[in-house]
Design a protein around this motif. Structure first.
Motif, PDB file in Angstrom:
ATOM      1  N   VAL A   1      47.467  41.594  43.343  1.00 17.24           N
ATOM      2  CA  VAL A   1      47.200  40.286  42.620  1.00 17.24           C
ATOM      3  C   VAL A   1      45.852  40.416  41.892  1.00 17.24           C
ATOM      4  O   VAL A   1      45.721  39.747  40.562  1.00 17.24           O
ATOM      5  CB  VAL A   1      47.255  39.033  43.537  1.00 17.24           C
ATOM      6  N   LEU A   2      44.903  41.070  42.113  1.00 15.49           N
ATOM      7  CA  LEU A   2      43.711  41.038  41.470  1.00 15.49           C
ATOM      8  C   LEU A   2      43.700  41.858  40.126  1.00 15.49           C
ATOM      9  O   LEU A   2      43.410  41.648  39.425  1.00 15.49           O
ATOM     10  CB  LEU A   2      42.442  41.489  42.490  1.00 15.49           C
TER      11      LEU A   2
ATOM     12  N   GLU B   1      35.217  37.348  54.993  1.00 17.96           N
ATOM     13  CA  GLU B   1      35.090  36.971  56.102  1.00 17.96           C
ATOM     14  C   GLU B   1      34.807  38.108  57.353  1.00 17.96           C
ATOM     15  O   GLU B   1      34.350  38.172  58.191  1.00 17.96           O
ATOM     16  CB  GLU B   1      35.797  35.843  57.014  1.00 17.96           C
ATOM     17  N   LEU B   2      35.998  39.281  56.800  1.00 21.10           N
ATOM     18  CA  LEU B   2      36.039  40.222  57.901  1.00 21.10           C
ATOM     19  C   LEU B   2      34.721  41.148  57.728  1.00 21.10           C
ATOM     20  O   LEU B   2      34.193  41.476  58.666  1.00 21.10           O
ATOM     21  CB  LEU B   2      37.280  41.178  57.384  1.00 21.10           C
TER      22      LEU B   2
ATOM     23  N   PHE C   1      44.211  35.151  44.161  1.00 26.54           N
ATOM     24  CA  PHE C   1      43.617  36.209  44.910  1.00 26.54           C
ATOM     25  C   PHE C   1      42.437  35.934  45.878  1.00 26.54           C
ATOM     26  O   PHE C   1      42.120  36.456  46.528  1.00 26.54           O
ATOM     27  CB  PHE C   1      43.218  37.340  44.116  1.00 26.54           C
ATOM     28  N   SER C   2      42.042  34.460  45.478  1.00 23.90           N
ATOM     29  CA  SER C   2      40.977  34.021  46.137  1.00 23.90           C
ATOM     30  C   SER C   2      40.820  33.818  47.550  1.00 23.90           C
ATOM     31  O   SER C   2      39.950  34.380  48.187  1.00 23.90           O
ATOM     32  CB  SER C   2      40.323  32.813  45.413  1.00 23.90           C
ATOM     33  N   LYS C   3      41.995  33.377  48.081  1.00 24.08           N
ATOM     34  CA  LYS C   3      41.989  32.946  49.559  1.00 24.08           C
ATOM     35  C   LYS C   3      42.312  34.482  50.265  1.00 24.08           C
ATOM     36  O   LYS C   3      41.286  34.588  51.247  1.00 24.08           O
ATOM     37  CB  LYS C   3      43.059  32.310  50.040  1.00 24.08           C
ATOM     38  N   PRO C   4      43.018  35.270  49.669  1.00 24.88           N
ATOM     39  CA  PRO C   4      42.700  36.701  50.557  1.00 24.88           C
ATOM     40  C   PRO C   4      41.502  37.527  50.491  1.00 24.88           C
ATOM     41  O   PRO C   4      41.064  38.182  51.374  1.00 24.88           O
ATOM     42  CB  PRO C   4      44.043  37.586  49.965  1.00 24.88           C
TER      43      PRO C   4
END
Length: 170
Positions: free
Chosen positions: A61-62, A34-35, A25-28
């Motif tokens: 996923v989290l 960033e958003l 889940f870290s990339k999303p």
């Protein structure tokens, strides 16, 4: 900080599944961060649908990852390897580190900004003086944080975020 401590007591590799879940889940989640940074510097880019979709990209996923961590962190299992004194000693180190990095005026507000107390009451409940301080004192100091949060200062979900989470698929 806690997980390396726990793995040091449980044995190397015992939390590898949790690490893999975290990586999933870290990339999303980084894209979501960033958003948020973009929105802070450019409020005119605000779009509730884009914001919600960004959250939905990592929440399933989290959620699965957190459910798996509950199994890993089962109290009966931890008691086999970690004594209450181990936790007391580690807690001292943890609190010292937190005092260096936590902002009292912002961190409590982050909970309120996105903490829905109507549909999911807090447990344990926050002390009334703390709630009063955040809602009627700190709110005015950092009210810019609240513009992008999913809740108002009374921890009620804003209309633009309702429904704020897709249904869980069982």
């Amino acid at each position: 900080m806690y997980f390396p401590f726990i793995e040091s007591k449980l044995g190397a590799g015992r939390m590898s599944e949790n690490v893999a879940g975290h990586e999933a889940f870290s990339k999303p989640f980084e894209a979501f961060e960033e958003l948020v940074e973009k929105l802070i510097s450019n409020p005119e880019l605000w779009d509730a649908k884009v914001f919600r979709d960004s959250i939905y990209s990592f929440m399933p996923v989290l959620r699965e990852h957190l459910a798996q961590e509950l199994t890993t962190l089962d109290a009966a299992e931890l008691r086999k390897y970690i004594t209450p004194n181990d936790f007391v000693e580690y807690e001292k180190k943890f609190l010292d580190e937190m005092k260096k990095t936590v902002s009292f005026s912002k961190n409590f507000q982050a909970v309120f900004v996105n903490g829905d107390s109507v549909n999911g009451p807090w447990f344990p409940p926050f002390p009334a003086p703390l709630i009063f301080l955040v809602k009627y004192g700190l709110y005015w100091v950092n009210s810019d944080m609240w513009e992008f949060g999913s809740c108002d200062k009374h921890m009620r979900v804003k209309a633009s975020f309702a429904p704020y989470e897709p249904p869980i698929k069982v």
